[in-house]
Scaffold this active site. Structure first.
Site: not given
Ligand code: PMP
Length: 306
Positions: A154
């Site tokens: 991220k």
């Molecule tokens: N894909 C992207 C591009 C995201 O930004 C997120 C949000 N964090 C997710 C998937 C989902 O990840 P998570 O379930 O860990 O929040």
């Protein structure tokens, strides 16, 4: 009531947490963030932080890639989050935003030899995708390949890609855009992973399809298997399968589990949440609100009254 942030190694009023305009990460996207949910359970008068450890572990993994030394261990970050939440005293669904960033005020595009720091704040945040039968489009923007910017971390700079897709979708009248991978397979939404229901099984893009490996994705896969006996197939999914699946939903910390009723003008099922999606959604919300004893290891109580 004053809101507090954890900033430059101490808790300060949010209004005092300011950075200089030369901060490296502001210029080059050299920061790493997480999104964590505090889920309010009014019956128990308790706030549950969901899968805190996994979020901070993912942050430490990404930090290795960006050559950011986070000055706190995973356990210290967990304790800081609980303290932050207690200081803010919120009694509604909350979003916690930790950010590790190149904090030096040196210019220059690079990752090495730049000081880094870590801050965190929280804010009330209800529904992110305000729909129970979302309308999606396939985005004209593609996820980057791992050799462009690794999509499984991220990094803030990476999210320009996501912002392009989201704005295109909204301005064209959709709730969310679904991006394809560089080689044209289904990848993910701008802030969510995607699942299809095909003949009673769950199908979701694999790690090699340029996805962020979501913690909600993992949660839903485990709940489907444990509670409903439904397996998830992680594989490359062709675009056409989006239009022929019986059900579809998105998962993410902010978006929770959001059913999708229509993609590119093709209605899925009757356009409302299908039976498997509905069951999973209920299980998911019961889990994150600390209602299922079996999954309490994933929930960190903030106020400690429960
Ligand atoms: N894909 C992207 C591009 C995201 O930004 C997120 C949000 N964090 C997710 C998937 C989902 O990840 P998570 O379930 O860990 O929040």
């Amino acid at each position: 009531m004053t809101s507090y942030a954890f900033f430059q190694k101490k808790f300060v009023p949010l209004s005092e947490a300011k950075l200089g305009i030369m901060t490296n990460s502001l210029h080059y996207g050299t920061a790493l963030f997480e999104g964590i949910r505090g889920n309010w359970n009014a019956d128990q008068d308790e706030m549950y932080l969901f899968r805190l450890r996994e979020h901070f572990e993912r942050m430490h993994t990404g930090a290795r890639l960006l050559k950011i030394v986070i000055p706190y261990s995973v356990d210290e970050m967990i304790n800081l989050t609980i303290e932050l939440m207690r200081k803010n005293g919120l009694k509604e669904d909350t979003y916690v935003r930790p950010l590790a960033y190149k904090s030096t005020e040196q210019m220059g595009v690079r990752l090495h030899n730049l000081d880094a720091d870590f801050f965190m704040f929280c804010m009330p945040w209800g529904r992110y995708l305000d729909t129970d039968s979302g309308r999606c489009c396939v985005s004209t923007w593609r996820r980057p390949s791992d050799n462009t910017i690794p999509p499984q971390i991220k990094a803030t700079g990476l999210y320009l890609n996501n912002a392009l897709a989201k704005t295109e979708a909204i301005e064209n009248g959709f709730d969310e855009g679904i991006m394809l991978s560089p080689d044209g397979y289904v990848s993910e939404g701008s802030g969510e992973n995607i699942f299809l229901v095909i003949n009673g099984k769950l199908h979701t893009p694999a790690v090699h399809n340029s996805i962020l490996v979501g913690i909600t994705r993992d949660t839903v896969m485990k709940l489907a298997k444990e509670e409903l006996g439904i397996e998830t197939v992680e594989r490359s999914i062709a675009r056409g399968e989006l239009y022929t699946a019986q059900e579809c939903f998105l998962t993410g910390t902010a978006a929770h589990l959001t059913p999708i009723g229509e993609i590119d003008g093709r209605t899925l099922g009757d356009g409302q949440a299908g039976p498997i999606t509905s069951q999973l959604k209920k299980l998911y919300f019961d889990t994150i609100q600390g209602r299922l004893p079996k999954y309490m290891d994933w929930c960190t109580p903030v106020y400690g009254k429960a």
